[in-house]
Write a protein that holds these residues in place. Sequence first.
Motif, short mmCIF file in Angstrom:
data_model
loop_
_atom_site.label_atom_id
_atom_site.label_comp_id
_atom_site.label_asym_id
_atom_site.label_seq_id
_atom_site.Cartn_x
_atom_site.Cartn_y
_atom_site.Cartn_z
N TYR A 214 0.82 -1.20 0.00
CA TYR A 214 0.00 0.00 0.00
C TYR A 214 0.86 1.26 0.00
O TYR A 214 0.53 2.27 -0.64
N THR A 215 1.99 1.20 0.72
CA THR A 215 2.88 2.36 0.78
C THR A 215 3.53 2.63 -0.58
O THR A 215 3.58 3.77 -1.05
N ILE A 216 4.03 1.58 -1.20
CA ILE A 216 4.63 1.73 -2.52
C ILE A 216 3.59 2.19 -3.53
O ILE A 216 3.84 3.08 -4.35
N ALA A 217 2.39 1.60 -3.45
CA ALA A 217 1.33 1.99 -4.37
C ALA A 217 0.95 3.46 -4.18
O ALA A 217 0.72 4.18 -5.15
N VAL B 102 1.39 2.82 -12.86
CA VAL B 102 2.74 2.74 -13.42
C VAL B 102 2.71 2.95 -14.93
O VAL B 102 3.57 3.63 -15.50
N TRP B 103 1.70 2.39 -15.58
CA TRP B 103 1.56 2.58 -17.03
C TRP B 103 1.36 4.05 -17.38
O TRP B 103 1.98 4.58 -18.31
N ALA C 276 3.43 15.75 -1.58
CA ALA C 276 1.98 15.98 -1.71
C ALA C 276 1.34 14.88 -2.53
O ALA C 276 0.23 14.40 -2.21
N GLY C 277 2.01 14.46 -3.59
CA GLY C 277 1.48 13.38 -4.42
C GLY C 277 1.35 12.09 -3.64
O GLY C 277 0.37 11.34 -3.79
N ALA C 278 2.34 11.79 -2.78
CA ALA C 278 2.28 10.56 -1.97
C ALA C 278 1.11 10.61 -0.99
O ALA C 278 0.43 9.59 -0.78
N MET C 279 0.87 11.77 -0.40
CA MET C 279 -0.27 11.90 0.52
C MET C 279 -1.58 11.67 -0.22
O MET C 279 -2.47 10.96 0.28
N LEU C 280 -1.70 12.27 -1.41
CA LEU C 280 -2.91 12.05 -2.21
C LEU C 280 -3.04 10.58 -2.60
O LEU C 280 -4.13 10.01 -2.60
N VAL D 165 3.64 5.58 -5.85
CA VAL D 165 3.61 5.47 -7.31
C VAL D 165 2.36 6.15 -7.88
O VAL D 165 2.43 6.90 -8.86
N ILE D 166 1.21 5.90 -7.27
CA ILE D 166 -0.02 6.55 -7.71
C ILE D 166 0.11 8.07 -7.58
O ILE D 166 -0.43 8.83 -8.39
#
Length: 437
Positions: free
Chosen positions: A368-371, A426-427, A388-392, A374-375
């Motif tokens: 979940y952390t890696i996802a 990732v895609w 900020a992107g990681a928090m989102l 990446v998301i």
Amino acid sequence: MADHSLATPAHGARASNVSAVKRFFQATEIDTRLLGMVIALGFIWVGFDILSNGLFLTPRNLWNLSVQAASVSVMATGMVLVIVTRNIDLSVGSILGFVGMIMAVLQARILPPIIGFEHPMMWIIALGAGILVGTAIGALHGAIIAFLGVPAFIVTLGGLLVWRGAAWMVTSGATVAPMDTTYRLMGGGADGSIGVTASWVVGLVACLMIVLTILNTRRQRRRFGFPLRPVWAEYFLVISGCIAVLGAVWVANSYYMPVNLARRYAEANGIAWPEGGLQIGLGIAVPVLIAIGIAMVMAFITNRTRFGRYVFAIGGNPEAAELAGIKVKWVIVKLFALMGALCAIAAAISTARLNAATNAQGTLDELYTIAAAVIGGTSLAGGVGTIAGAMLGAIVMQSLNSGMVLLGLDTPLQSIVIGIVLVVAVWLDTVYRSRAK
């Protein structure tokens, strides 16, 4: 001729609209990737709300969602920097479980005979010990990766197995409870919230910080001769930021304490129970404040410190960073040590929320952390990522989990959906990077 004359203005209108949108984003300097994530999150929320007959977009569910996302959010801020350096950490969930067990044993078994169960220093000692252990584990991983040359994937995969087994050995698989009362505040709940008034104060302070940040940025740009944003763009950023902050506070304050807890609160404080009951807003949860505070610190480290610049330099080109005089190996050790400390903080949030430490705690949290990272736009190719992107990303992951639980989907199906989302993320990152070249 008629067809041609009608088509031309339409084409001109489209060009005009496109240029207007471009001018808007250029003026406001909004990150389009983050904006796209916010829009996608909005679609997810609305979709789940429709499918759940209005259960998803309720203050109760959104409040619980924010609390549940806190521990992964904390670890995702560190995972961003790890992935930026072209490494990976598969052990974060196991470190969380092991450190959480250590902190629980300290509170429930070791310290009570020495200082007493509810001693004021109990939670400080437990949390401090957990952070030290987590930092040491992370530094050990980093040293093996940096100085022995073992790939991060293998080292942290081994750590995933080692620390999960070590967590079991601490208590032979037994659940450890309860936690110290003050320590439990870090987990949220009725007591682990700051209340309505304090939440509004936090919201107003956050708005003031937004204003001061915009003013300081403008002053620094003028000082060094950089282009200034239009005044209307500055106003837009301040107003939209404050609306988002105060809207989140309003939602948190709209979740009222459950009836049984409210009745107990009234009895403890000598408040007469009215006929219609008491509506006591919980406000912002403590773990959410911890996650936001960690994100702010990590954003400062990333953007304003030499260490942060070194991390992105290593991710961009490790050989060039080495030639530039950066001590790459020590940066890697410090980075994994930081990741271990963040795992310890996440462990405190998790064990405090459950009021217990279990052998299964943190299972699959590494995924979940890696996802989430990446998301949130962190590239597995290295060199690109934002806090900020990681928090989102963490909120997106927890929204998917929460929505699927409300819909009653089976756990295997939930795993399938999460896996598909990760692959698609990732895609999309690959497509974005190829178009940006």
